[in-house]
Each structure stands twice: as C-alpha cells, then as structure tokens.
Scaffold this motif. Structure first.
Motif, mmCIF file in Angstrom:
data_model
loop_
_atom_site.group_PDB
_atom_site.id
_atom_site.type_symbol
_atom_site.label_atom_id
_atom_site.label_comp_id
_atom_site.label_asym_id
_atom_site.label_seq_id
_atom_site.Cartn_x
_atom_site.Cartn_y
_atom_site.Cartn_z
ATOM 1 N N SER A 267 0.941 -1.092 -0.109
ATOM 2 C CA SER A 267 -0.024 0.119 0.115
ATOM 3 C C SER A 267 0.941 1.187 -0.020
ATOM 4 O O SER A 267 1.982 1.274 0.310
ATOM 5 N N TYR A 272 -1.740 -0.071 -6.369
ATOM 6 C CA TYR A 272 -1.418 -1.405 -5.841
ATOM 7 C C TYR A 272 -2.982 -2.007 -5.576
ATOM 8 O O TYR A 272 -3.903 -1.214 -5.609
ATOM 9 N N PRO A 273 -2.926 -2.992 -5.085
ATOM 10 C CA PRO A 273 -4.302 -3.788 -5.013
ATOM 11 C C PRO A 273 -4.839 -3.140 -3.505
ATOM 12 O O PRO A 273 -4.151 -3.716 -2.471
ATOM 13 N N LEU A 274 -6.104 -2.731 -3.314
ATOM 14 C CA LEU A 274 -6.642 -2.443 -2.122
ATOM 15 C C LEU A 274 -7.086 -3.874 -1.287
ATOM 16 O O LEU A 274 -7.099 -3.847 -0.283
ATOM 17 N N ASP A 275 -7.506 -4.813 -2.150
ATOM 18 C CA ASP A 275 -8.078 -5.867 -1.591
ATOM 19 C C ASP A 275 -7.795 -6.923 -2.884
ATOM 20 O O ASP A 275 -7.831 -6.782 -3.968
ATOM 21 N N THR A 286 -9.568 -5.399 -6.020
ATOM 22 C CA THR A 286 -9.624 -3.663 -6.522
ATOM 23 C C THR A 286 -8.246 -3.169 -6.642
ATOM 24 O O THR A 286 -7.610 -3.269 -5.472
ATOM 25 N N ARG A 288 -6.122 0.199 -6.910
ATOM 26 C CA ARG A 288 -6.218 1.633 -6.666
ATOM 27 C C ARG A 288 -4.911 2.280 -7.618
ATOM 28 O O ARG A 288 -3.724 1.736 -7.751
ATOM 29 N N THR A 289 -5.279 3.296 -8.508
ATOM 30 C CA THR A 289 -4.574 3.938 -9.443
ATOM 31 C C THR A 289 -4.693 5.427 -9.440
ATOM 32 O O THR A 289 -5.748 5.791 -8.568
ATOM 33 N N THR A 293 -9.989 3.803 -8.708
ATOM 34 C CA THR A 293 -9.939 2.228 -8.531
ATOM 35 C C THR A 293 -10.399 1.464 -9.486
ATOM 36 O O THR A 293 -11.324 1.844 -10.540
#
Length: 513
Positions: A267, A272-275, A286, A288-289, A293
C-alpha cells in the motif's frame, strides 16, 4: 535505399569502395543474403565470422560491415567494406532507416525483468484491444499481430527483425506493440534506435549469469532501458513503470529521468491492490490507481499473476486507458501459453505447466501455488544445460522447501551430460535435508524426493502418485514443444505428455473394469 543514406553520420573506422550503391535489403544471417544486400558480420567467433562473410559474398552481398577489415580476404573480389567498432550498433541504425523507423509512430512498450515479461505483454495486448487499439506482441513465444504469428525465436530479436516486424505491423493497422526486452538484447544493441512510448520493469533475480558474469552487470543492462533508451525516444513524455516494493525496481525509479509510476503489492504506491481474493478459480481484486479504482477479475491464478495484472494496469493507466477497458482486458486474457497453464488430466488433480526455469521464478510460482493450500504440491523440474550452473543447487533447495514432493528430471541438457546436471541439482535437495525415494516409497507418502532422468516418465510418476486435491507443477519448459539434447532438437511438449499419460492411465482403468 542508397548505402550512404543508411550509414550517414555513423562512426566508421574504415570505408573501402563505393557508398552510392543501391541496397536492396539487410542481413545478419549469411543464409538469408540475396543479391544487393548489406551484410553485417556479427558473429563473435573469428573463423565462423569469416566463413559467414565468404558465404554472404558468394550470395551477392553488395556491401559488408565488419569490425575487423582483415576479416574480408583477397580470395573473392570484395564489395564495399565498412569497418566499425560496433557492427551491431550500426546495424540497428541502418535497420531503423531502412524500415523508416516504425517505432516513431507506433506505441512501443518495452517490458523487462527476470520474470513476468511474457504474461505482462499478453495482458497489455489484451487491454489495448479492449480499448479499441489494435495491438501486437513480440517476445519469447513469438511475434504476433491480429492473432497471426509473424515469426520469432528470440525473446528480443535482432534489430533488423524487430524493425521489419514493426513495419509489417504498422502496415496491418497495429497501433500498440508490447515487446519483451531481454538484458542480452540490450547488451547486444538489438533495441538501439527504437523509440519507446513506455517501459516497464517487473523484477530482478538470478539469470543469464553465464552471459553477464555478475548480477550487477545483468541489472546494469536492464537499467539502460530506463536511463538511455527510453529517455532518447522521440515520443512525447515517455513513461517508466517499475516495482516500487522491490529494491531493484526502486533503483530503476530513482535512476530514470523520465516520468515514472511505481506499482506493487504494498500500500502507498502509485498503483496497488486495495484488496484481493486469490484461489484456484482465479483472481478478484480492486486496484487503486491515480485515476481511480479498478475492479478486476481474472481466470489466471496465483499472487505472481496478481502482480502482473497490477503492473499491466499501472502502465495502461499511465497511457490514459480508462479503467473499464483495463478491467475488460484483464478479464479476457487467459494468460500466456505455458505460464501456469492448466492442463486437464485427472479428476480432482490440478496440473499446471509453467516456464519457471530459474531460481526466482520457481520460488515465486511455488510460493503462489502453496498459498492455494492444495492437499500436496508435487513439483516436476530440472535445469537446462550450457547455462549458469550456479543456480542448479539453488533450484533444488527451493523445490525442497516449497513443494511436498520434488521430482527431479531432465530439462534441456543441450551439450551437457543430463545426469551431471541432475547431480548438481540433487545436491541442493540433499542440503535441504531430503532423502531420495523409490517410486514405491513416494506412492506410500514417505517424505523426500524422486529422481527420474526421463522427463516423460517423471511426468507419468507425478500423475500416478497424485491423489484428488493434489496440485502438480511441471516447471521449466512451459510453451516449448521441444527438448534440446546434444545436437538434436526432439519434439517434446509437457502439455501433450500430460494428456497422453492421463489417457493411458484412463485406458488401463477401463481395461480392468
């Protein structure tokens, strides 16, 4: 094109003959020379280089490029002879001019790193297509445009082949090309003169040390893509994308003067992936960019593929592709052939074929598969000959640590004795404290490892030993449909063998009923 136009402004140490002659084509392979060609003598071995020059001249080469003027003897009337310190660099410049620099108009994406290049390229091509951008591919598996294979053989082809392929793609309406860029390709100037729109760095592990000598030199060549080649591009605002949770990726991001984006699983990075949910049925995440998202779903499996998806998504977003197209491209992409490719075989048993043939790749794949919590993880693997021997015991230790039953076999022995290679890998298994087993002991569930030099028999043993809930990884050859043994290239496809053995097993069961 006139020879003088092709070589204008290039550094030469000698030039004998006329430069106002017409050149009909470019060749580095003497077997492909046709009358009127400009031939580049790039072979390292002196006697071989002179032999190839003689053949090129006999086939009608109009001009030749050499490093040493003395390579062109007196036996045959010499055409125009150009000498330069770096024939490959001159070849790249001439190829770009001959084919009118197609990379100055196409969106050429360079992908480098030890692992993940091929899958990332396939993901990017799928995302581009989902965004309505006709895409091409260039890499380990071949050169493709609109689903049609145009050639291949090397991860990063020679500069003449690259420029010719890009020109052909442009004629067919291709607008973006995802290209794998190897360290050897950079070192040998095969990508010199290309105009990259963006470049992506996946990771770095031990590989090609038989060529580079040290890990630092191996990395230095990859770094050139971001510090020399990408900044020299005439494309507006070239973009660098790299792992921000990898120490080598951090060095790339620190060194490049270009606009940059950091991706990874940690994070706080740009992407990166939130989940994420990773299971045997695929990946949900999901991401994040900076543009918002993106909810992605993929049929690919393993954390290693989540990372590939995040990297491809980061680059796509950096190029302005919207999140819906990214998600759709990820959903459509089945992955690259021979990269954690599932092969239907036995009821309840998962069989995956993967190209992992180096320590970091094998470790990443086994770690990802172990996280799926199979009943047992069986690993059929070996090491190639005529390559970095230092990685062989490392591979043994990794298989011992991360699989329940390592089955050591032959890979591509090339000119080496396959049993000698196996002994060196086996040393790592023994260092990890495992004992050699008989097939009967393995069948009975005794802990340890198996050695079976015959690759077909090793795959058969894994299928015979497996039980419902088990997962079998067959590593090392992936998409390859051959085995290199001595001077022979034998047909051998792990996927075909799995299906054939499974059919034989099913036939034996039917016969007893």
């Amino acid at each position: 094109m006139k020879l003088g136009e092709l070589i204008a402004g290039q550094a030469l140490t000698a030039a004998d003959g006329f430069t106002d002659v017409e050149v009909s084509g470019l060749s580095y392979d003497s077997r492909a020379v046709a009358p009127g060609h400009l031939f580049f003598a790039t072979a390292r071995d002196g006697p071989l280089r002179r032999r190839y020059l003689e053949e090129a001249l006999s086939r009608g080469a109009r001009a030749v490029v050499v490093q040493n003027r003395d390579d062109v003897g007196k036996a045959r009337p010499a055409p125009t002879v150009l000498a330069c310190a770096k024939p490959r660099l001159l070849m790249a410049a001439a190829a770009s001019r001959f084919y009118d620099a197609p990379s100055s108009r196409l969106d050429l994406i360079g992908i480098t790193g030890t692992s993940g290049k091929t899958t990332t390229a396939y993901l990017l091509a799928s995302i581009f297509e989902a965004a309505g951008i006709p895409a091409g591919l260039m890499g380990t598996i071949g050169i493709f445009a609109r689903g049609r294979r145009m050639g291949g053989g090397l991860t990063t082809p020679e500069s003449i082949d690259i420029e010719a392929a890009l020109a052909a793609m442009e004629r067919e309406g291709i607008r973006s090309v995802a290209a794998e860029i190897s360290s050897i390709g950079i070192a040998e100037e095969r990508v010199a003169g290309l105009h990259f729109r963006a470049c992506l760095f996946t990771n770095l592990g031990r590989d090609h040390l038989d060529y580079h000598g040290t890990l630092d030199d191996y990395f230095a060549q990859k770094l050139r893509l971001f510090t020399e080649l990408l900044p020299a591009s005439i494309r507006r605002d070239p973009m660098a994308v790299a792992r921000g949770d990898d120490p080598w990726g951090v060095r790339v991001l620190q060194a490049t003067p270009c606009r940059k984006l950091a991706f990874g699983l940690a994070s706080g990075l740009d992407v990166y992936p939130l989940d994420a949910e990773i299971g045997s049925g695929g990946i949900r995440a999901t991401i994040r960019t900076p543009s918002g998202t993106i909810a992605v779903r993929s049929q690919m499996i393993g954390e290693i593929n989540l990372l590939n998806i995040v990297g491809a998504s980061a680059l796509a977003v950096a190029l302005g592709i919207d999140g819906e197209a990214v998600a759709e491209g990820v959903r459509r992409c089945p992955g690259a052939p021979g990269r954690l490719e599932a092969v239907g075989a036995l009821p309840g048993v998962t069989v995956l074929v993967d190209y992992a043939h180096k320590p970091d790749a094998l470790e990443a794949v086994l770690h990802a598969l172990g996280a799926l919590r199979p009943r047992r993880l069986l690993c059929v693997f070996g090491c190639g000959g005529d390559r970095d021997a230092g990685r062989r015991p490392l591979m043994g230790r990794i298989a011992a640590r991360l699989s329940n039953l390592p089955i050591l076999t032959s890979d591509n022995p090339r000119s080496e004795d396959p049993l000698r290679i196996i002994d060196q890998v086996e040393a790592g298994l023994k260092e990890a404290g495992l004992q050699a087993l008989t097939a009967a002991q393995a069948q009975a569930g005794v802990g340890g490892y198996l050695v079976e030099p015959d690759r077909r028999r090793a795959i058969a043993l894994a299928l015979e030993i497996a039980r419902p809930g088990d997962l079998i990884l067959i590593a090392g050859k992936g998409h390859e449909d051959y085995q290199l043994a001595g001077t022979r290239k034998l047909h051998f496809d792990d996927r075909e063998v799995v299906r054939e053995v499974a059919a034989e097993m099913a036939g034996r069961v039917s016969a007893t009923m």
